[in-house]
Design a protein around this motif. Structure first.
Motif, PDB file in Angstrom:
ATOM      1  N   GLU A  16       0.820  -1.214   0.000  1.00 48.91           N
ATOM      2  CA  GLU A  16       0.000   0.000   0.000  1.00 48.91           C
ATOM      3  C   GLU A  16       0.850   1.258   0.000  1.00 48.91           C
ATOM      4  N   ALA A  17       1.944   1.245   0.759  1.00 53.55           N
ATOM      5  CA  ALA A  17       2.835   2.408   0.795  1.00 53.55           C
ATOM      6  C   ALA A  17       3.487   2.632  -0.566  1.00 53.55           C
ATOM      7  N   ARG A  18       3.865   1.545  -1.232  1.00 57.66           N
ATOM      8  CA  ARG A  18       4.452   1.670  -2.575  1.00 57.66           C
ATOM      9  C   ARG A  18       3.438   2.244  -3.560  1.00 57.66           C
ATOM     10  N   GLN A  19       2.191   1.793  -3.460  1.00 58.32           N
ATOM     11  CA  GLN A  19       1.144   2.324  -4.335  1.00 58.32           C
ATOM     12  C   GLN A  19       0.935   3.814  -4.076  1.00 58.32           C
ATOM     13  N   ALA A  20       0.856   4.195  -2.817  1.00 56.16           N
ATOM     14  CA  ALA A  20       0.654   5.603  -2.461  1.00 56.16           C
ATOM     15  C   ALA A  20       1.826   6.452  -2.935  1.00 56.16           C
ATOM     16  N   LEU A  21       3.029   5.918  -2.848  1.00 48.57           N
ATOM     17  CA  LEU A  21       4.210   6.636  -3.321  1.00 48.57           C
ATOM     18  C   LEU A  21       4.136   6.836  -4.831  1.00 48.57           C
ATOM     19  N   ARG A  22       3.744   5.798  -5.558  1.00 49.38           N
ATOM     20  CA  ARG A  22       3.612   5.932  -7.020  1.00 49.38           C
ATOM     21  C   ARG A  22       2.581   6.996  -7.394  1.00 49.38           C
ATOM     22  N   VAL A  23       1.464   7.026  -6.673  1.00 49.16           N
ATOM     23  CA  VAL A  23       0.430   8.033  -6.938  1.00 49.16           C
ATOM     24  C   VAL A  23       0.986   9.431  -6.662  1.00 49.16           C
ATOM     25  N   ALA A  24       1.647   9.601  -5.533  1.00 51.61           N
ATOM     26  CA  ALA A  24       2.221  10.905  -5.196  1.00 51.61           C
ATOM     27  C   ALA A  24       3.227  11.355  -6.248  1.00 51.61           C
ATOM     28  N   GLU A  25       4.048  10.418  -6.717  1.00 49.13           N
ATOM     29  CA  GLU A  25       5.021  10.754  -7.761  1.00 49.13           C
ATOM     30  C   GLU A  25       4.326  11.135  -9.055  1.00 49.13           C
ATOM     31  N   SER A  26       3.285  10.410  -9.418  1.00 52.58           N
ATOM     32  CA  SER A  26       2.584  10.693 -10.675  1.00 52.58           C
ATOM     33  C   SER A  26       1.864  12.030 -10.625  1.00 52.58           C
ATOM     34  N   VAL A  52      11.321 -10.364   8.134  1.00 54.05           N
ATOM     35  CA  VAL A  52      10.236 -10.530   7.165  1.00 54.05           C
ATOM     36  C   VAL A  52      10.770 -10.182   5.782  1.00 54.05           C
ATOM     37  N   THR A  53      10.680 -11.131   4.871  1.00 53.16           N
ATOM     38  CA  THR A  53      11.164 -10.923   3.513  1.00 53.16           C
ATOM     39  C   THR A  53      10.154 -10.097   2.729  1.00 53.16           C
ATOM     40  N   ILE A  54      10.645  -9.038   2.104  1.00 51.25           N
ATOM     41  CA  ILE A  54       9.819  -8.163   1.270  1.00 51.25           C
ATOM     42  C   ILE A  54      10.396  -8.207  -0.137  1.00 51.25           C
ATOM     43  N   GLU A  55       9.539  -8.466  -1.106  1.00 57.82           N
ATOM     44  CA  GLU A  55       9.987  -8.502  -2.501  1.00 57.82           C
ATOM     45  C   GLU A  55      10.395  -7.099  -2.949  1.00 57.82           C
ATOM     46  N   PRO A  56      11.366  -7.008  -3.847  1.00 56.59           N
ATOM     47  CA  PRO A  56      11.752  -5.702  -4.392  1.00 56.59           C
ATOM     48  C   PRO A  56      10.569  -5.045  -5.100  1.00 56.59           C
ATOM     49  N   ALA A  57      10.580  -3.732  -5.149  1.00 58.72           N
ATOM     50  CA  ALA A  57       9.471  -2.977  -5.728  1.00 58.72           C
ATOM     51  C   ALA A  57       9.194  -3.369  -7.170  1.00 58.72           C
ATOM     52  N   ALA A  58      10.218  -3.688  -7.943  1.00 61.76           N
ATOM     53  CA  ALA A  58      10.026  -4.015  -9.362  1.00 61.76           C
ATOM     54  C   ALA A  58       9.170  -5.253  -9.542  1.00 61.76           C
ATOM     55  N   THR A  59       9.135  -6.146  -8.546  1.00 60.87           N
ATOM     56  CA  THR A  59       8.343  -7.369  -8.661  1.00 60.87           C
ATOM     57  C   THR A  59       7.167  -7.366  -7.699  1.00 60.87           C
ATOM     58  N   ASP A  60       6.840  -6.217  -7.167  1.00 59.27           N
ATOM     59  CA  ASP A  60       5.761  -6.126  -6.189  1.00 59.27           C
ATOM     60  C   ASP A  60       4.429  -6.473  -6.842  1.00 59.27           C
ATOM     61  N   ARG A  61       3.824  -7.560  -6.391  1.00 60.01           N
ATOM     62  CA  ARG A  61       2.537  -7.995  -6.929  1.00 60.01           C
ATOM     63  C   ARG A  61       1.483  -8.030  -5.845  1.00 60.01           C
ATOM     64  N   GLY A  62       1.757  -7.371  -4.740  1.00 62.17           N
ATOM     65  CA  GLY A  62       0.804  -7.364  -3.639  1.00 62.17           C
ATOM     66  C   GLY A  62       1.247  -8.269  -2.519  1.00 62.17           C
ATOM     67  N   PRO A  63       0.538  -8.229  -1.426  1.00 69.50           N
ATOM     68  CA  PRO A  63       0.929  -9.018  -0.259  1.00 69.50           C
ATOM     69  C   PRO A  63       0.805 -10.516  -0.524  1.00 69.50           C
ATOM     70  N   THR A  64       1.693 -11.272   0.095  1.00 70.24           N
ATOM     71  CA  THR A  64       1.669 -12.720  -0.031  1.00 70.24           C
ATOM     72  C   THR A  64       1.627 -13.338   1.355  1.00 70.24           C
ATOM     73  N   GLU A  65       1.293 -14.581   1.404  1.00 67.25           N
ATOM     74  CA  GLU A  65       1.249 -15.283   2.685  1.00 67.25           C
ATOM     75  C   GLU A  65       2.646 -15.519   3.220  1.00 67.25           C
ATOM     76  N   ALA A  66       2.763 -15.608   4.529  1.00 69.18           N
ATOM     77  CA  ALA A  66       4.052 -15.843   5.191  1.00 69.18           C
ATOM     78  C   ALA A  66       4.492 -17.278   5.001  1.00 69.18           C
TER      79      ALA A  66
END
Length: 66
Positions: A16-26, A52-66
């Motif tokens: 969600e933070a990445r999405q909000a950042l993209r909107v702010a940038e756009s 907690v492993t977080i995927e890089p932004a370039a491959t961000d496809r939304g939250p995944t299960e732990a």
């Protein structure tokens, strides 16, 4: 909150933070970019501190299960 729930929630918040950042940038909203960048950095730091492993932004496809 269990460990798996924590990881799932943290991944969702990062997404969600990445999405909000993209909107702010756009929208060229420089204040919002600063706020969202700080929020994202804080969440990523929290993830790192808790293993907690977080995927890089370039491959961000939304939250995944732990």
């Amino acid at each position: 909150m269990e460990a798996g729930e924590f990881a799932t929630d943290l991944r969702r918040r990062v997404h969600e933070a990445r999405q909000a950042l993209r909107v702010a940038e756009s929208e060229s909203d420089f204040y919002a970019v600063d706020v969202r960048t700080g929020e994202l950095n804080s969440l990523l730091r929290m993830a790192a501190e808790n293993g907690v492993t977080i995927e890089p932004a370039a491959t961000d496809r939304g939250p995944t299960e732990a």
